[in-house]
Motif scaffolding. Structure first.
Motif, mmCIF file in Angstrom:
data_model
loop_
_atom_site.group_PDB
_atom_site.id
_atom_site.type_symbol
_atom_site.label_atom_id
_atom_site.label_comp_id
_atom_site.label_asym_id
_atom_site.label_seq_id
_atom_site.Cartn_x
_atom_site.Cartn_y
_atom_site.Cartn_z
ATOM 1 N N TYR A 1 0.826 -1.216 0.000
ATOM 2 C CA TYR A 1 0.000 0.000 0.000
ATOM 3 C C TYR A 1 0.863 1.269 0.000
ATOM 4 N N CYS A 2 1.748 1.331 -0.976
ATOM 5 C CA CYS A 2 2.599 2.507 -1.118
ATOM 6 C C CYS A 2 3.076 2.618 -2.560
ATOM 7 N N ARG A 3 3.760 3.690 -2.851
ATOM 8 C CA ARG A 3 4.305 3.917 -4.192
ATOM 9 C C ARG A 3 5.792 4.172 -4.075
ATOM 10 N N LEU A 4 6.581 3.452 -4.871
ATOM 11 C CA LEU A 4 8.026 3.663 -4.877
ATOM 12 C C LEU A 4 8.388 4.580 -6.018
ATOM 13 N N LEU A 5 9.204 5.566 -5.706
ATOM 14 C CA LEU A 5 9.621 6.532 -6.717
ATOM 15 C C LEU A 5 10.987 7.089 -6.341
ATOM 16 N N VAL A 6 11.524 7.879 -7.240
ATOM 17 C CA VAL A 6 12.784 8.567 -6.969
ATOM 18 C C VAL A 6 12.469 10.002 -6.600
ATOM 19 N N VAL B 1 6.153 6.095 -0.698
ATOM 20 C CA VAL B 1 5.222 7.129 -0.275
ATOM 21 C C VAL B 1 3.955 6.482 0.253
ATOM 22 N N THR B 2 3.524 6.908 1.416
ATOM 23 C CA THR B 2 2.256 6.444 1.981
ATOM 24 C C THR B 2 1.380 7.661 2.258
ATOM 25 N N ASP B 3 0.096 7.406 2.308
ATOM 26 C CA ASP B 3 -0.856 8.479 2.591
ATOM 27 C C ASP B 3 -1.312 8.407 4.035
ATOM 28 N N ALA B 4 -1.329 9.527 4.697
ATOM 29 C CA ALA B 4 -1.838 9.637 6.072
ATOM 30 C C ALA B 4 -2.821 10.799 6.098
ATOM 31 N N GLY B 5 -4.095 10.480 5.832
ATOM 32 C CA GLY B 5 -5.086 11.542 5.709
ATOM 33 C C GLY B 5 -4.785 12.361 4.472
ATOM 34 N N LYS B 6 -4.608 13.657 4.647
ATOM 35 C CA LYS B 6 -4.312 14.539 3.528
ATOM 36 C C LYS B 6 -2.817 14.694 3.301
ATOM 37 N N PRO C 1 0.516 -6.127 -1.957
ATOM 38 C CA PRO C 1 -0.668 -5.517 -2.554
ATOM 39 C C PRO C 1 -0.675 -4.003 -2.384
ATOM 40 N N GLY C 2 -1.286 -3.325 -3.348
ATOM 41 C CA GLY C 2 -1.426 -1.882 -3.264
ATOM 42 C C GLY C 2 -0.159 -1.114 -3.533
ATOM 43 N N THR C 3 0.827 -1.743 -4.192
ATOM 44 C CA THR C 3 2.088 -1.050 -4.465
ATOM 45 C C THR C 3 2.209 -0.725 -5.944
ATOM 46 N N SER C 4 2.937 0.318 -6.222
ATOM 47 C CA SER C 4 3.322 0.641 -7.592
ATOM 48 C C SER C 4 4.749 1.148 -7.551
ATOM 49 N N ILE C 5 5.420 1.065 -8.695
ATOM 50 C CA ILE C 5 6.824 1.472 -8.732
ATOM 51 C C ILE C 5 7.097 2.180 -10.046
ATOM 52 N N THR C 6 7.863 3.231 -9.990
ATOM 53 C CA THR C 6 8.159 4.002 -11.199
ATOM 54 C C THR C 6 9.357 3.408 -11.926
ATOM 55 N N GLN C 7 9.455 3.758 -13.197
ATOM 56 C CA GLN C 7 10.579 3.298 -13.999
ATOM 57 C C GLN C 7 11.900 3.813 -13.430
ATOM 58 N N ALA C 8 11.887 5.032 -12.935
ATOM 59 C CA ALA C 8 13.105 5.605 -12.366
ATOM 60 C C ALA C 8 13.555 4.839 -11.127
ATOM 61 N N ALA C 9 12.576 4.400 -10.306
ATOM 62 C CA ALA C 9 12.928 3.636 -9.111
ATOM 63 C C ALA C 9 13.518 2.283 -9.485
ATOM 64 N N VAL C 10 12.933 1.621 -10.495
ATOM 65 C CA VAL C 10 13.475 0.344 -10.957
ATOM 66 C C VAL C 10 14.900 0.529 -11.460
ATOM 67 N N ALA D 1 1.853 -11.273 -2.946
ATOM 68 C CA ALA D 1 0.593 -10.931 -2.311
ATOM 69 C C ALA D 1 0.841 -10.600 -0.843
ATOM 70 N N GLY D 2 -0.222 -10.437 -0.084
ATOM 71 C CA GLY D 2 -0.091 -10.084 1.325
ATOM 72 C C GLY D 2 0.697 -11.112 2.102
ATOM 73 N N GLY D 3 1.535 -10.630 3.029
ATOM 74 C CA GLY D 3 2.317 -11.528 3.869
ATOM 75 C C GLY D 3 3.573 -12.057 3.228
#
Length: 326
Positions: free
Chosen positions: A25-30, A38-43, A62-71, A85-87
């Motif tokens: 549940y996060c997004r990986l980026l540069v 990056v995670t979301d905490a409210g706003k 689950p809930g992850t994405s990764i940018t080309q730059a991070a790869v 998957a989870g766990g």
């Protein structure tokens, strides 16, 4: 910020790196030249750094994405990426309970050639390949004998019958050396693994235990075994990538099975390190996060990746065929 060169990122040997990360549940980026998630905490959006130069394996849940730059940056640092998957259990697991591997290996033409050349020199010889498989089994048994007797396990309540353990491993070592083919060796592996499950369950007074291959969610020990085994698979994949040996050239788990060599290498530590922790955590009532943390601590303290790399190097060297020029 000046760009970090790939050579500077690889100054820490893989076998000396400390971390296996599981993210969900996060997004990986540069961001600012660093790989962050990056995670979301409210706003708010919270950024956390990933120390890629000191990381061996990254599991994306689950809930992850990764940018080309991070790869790109992870590849520069030689980090193995796995989608799961989870766990920590890979999304695309086979129905037989054996995972299809979806690891993203860093692309590099500068990995060593010595070990793959040694490996390939014996791999096409059925007799030598069987001898290599037997050597793996002996290393596996020696690791079990050493770690299951460790005082640290005794302190947390894992107390196997030492005489029974010694007898089981001694008997199986003799049987392994007498095996005429790979199928017989696999049969013996299945026999001793079942015996080790019974012994581990007894060591913590777990009660009746049946190993489930279909992800039995009702039994914590089964869940933890699946979870922990995939951590071992990640280390096995990393060890082979570091040494430049393709995952398909297995010595025990089948010549035609994708990723079979990863299973061979992971087996060096699965029973020795993952199995005891799975039963300890199940009895302790750990959740998945606590178990995963305990597993990674155990793998690091016991230098599991070092052990895998040294084992593969030893096999590659011991069974290497020297071709004489005419």
């Amino acid at each position: 910020m000046d760009e970090i060169s790939p050579s500077s990122l690889k100054t820490i040997l893989h076998s000396k790196r400390a971390n296996i990360y599981y993210l969900e549940y996060c997004r990986l980026l540069v961001n600012g030249g660093r790989v962050e998630y990056v995670t979301d905490a409210g706003k708010k959006r919270l950024y956390w750094n990933v120390p890629i130069a000191n990381t061996t394996t990254l599991l994306l849940g689950p809930g992850t994405s990764i940018t080309q730059a991070a790869v790109r940056e992870l590849a520069k640092a030689g980090v193995m990426i796995g989608f799961c998957a989870g766990g920590g259990t890979p999304l695309f697991a086979g129905t037989s309970g054996v995972a299809d591997f979806y690891w993203l290996s860093p692309q590099s033409e500068y990995r060593p050639t010595e070990y793959v050349q040694g490996w390939m020199s014996f791999w096409f010889d059925d007799v030598r390949r069987l001898q290599a498989a037997k050597a793996f089994q002996v290393m596996r048994y020696d690791k079990i004998a050493m770690t299951w007797r460790a005082p640290g396990l005794q302190k947390v309540g894992f107390r196997p019958d030492r005489d029974a353990l010694d007898g089981l491993l001694r008997e199986s070592k003799r049987a392994v050396q007498a095996m005429p083919d790979t199928q017989s060796l696999l049969t013996e592996e299945a026999r001793i693994t079942k015996a080790l499950f019974r012994m581990a369950a007894s060591a913590v007074s777990y009660g009746n235990f049946i190993r489930s291959r279909d992800g039995d969610a009702s039994d914590p020990a089964n869940r933890f075994l699946d979870h922990g085994n995939y951590l071992a698979y990640g280390l096995g994949a990393t060890a082979l990538w570091v040494l430049g040996i393709p995952h398909g050239f297995a010595v025990l788990h089948g010549k035609t099975r994708r990723g079979g060599l990863v299973f061979d290498v992971a087996d060096l530590v699965k029973d020795a390190l993952i199995m005891p922790q799975a039963f300890i955590s199940a009895m302790r009532g750990d959740d998945e996060t606590a178990f995963r943390n305990a597993c990674t601590d155990t793998l690091i303290k016991n230098q599991a990746l070092d052990f895998m790399i040294d084992a593969v190097k030893a096999i590659s060297s011991e069974f290497k065929v020297t071709i004489q020029n005419p």
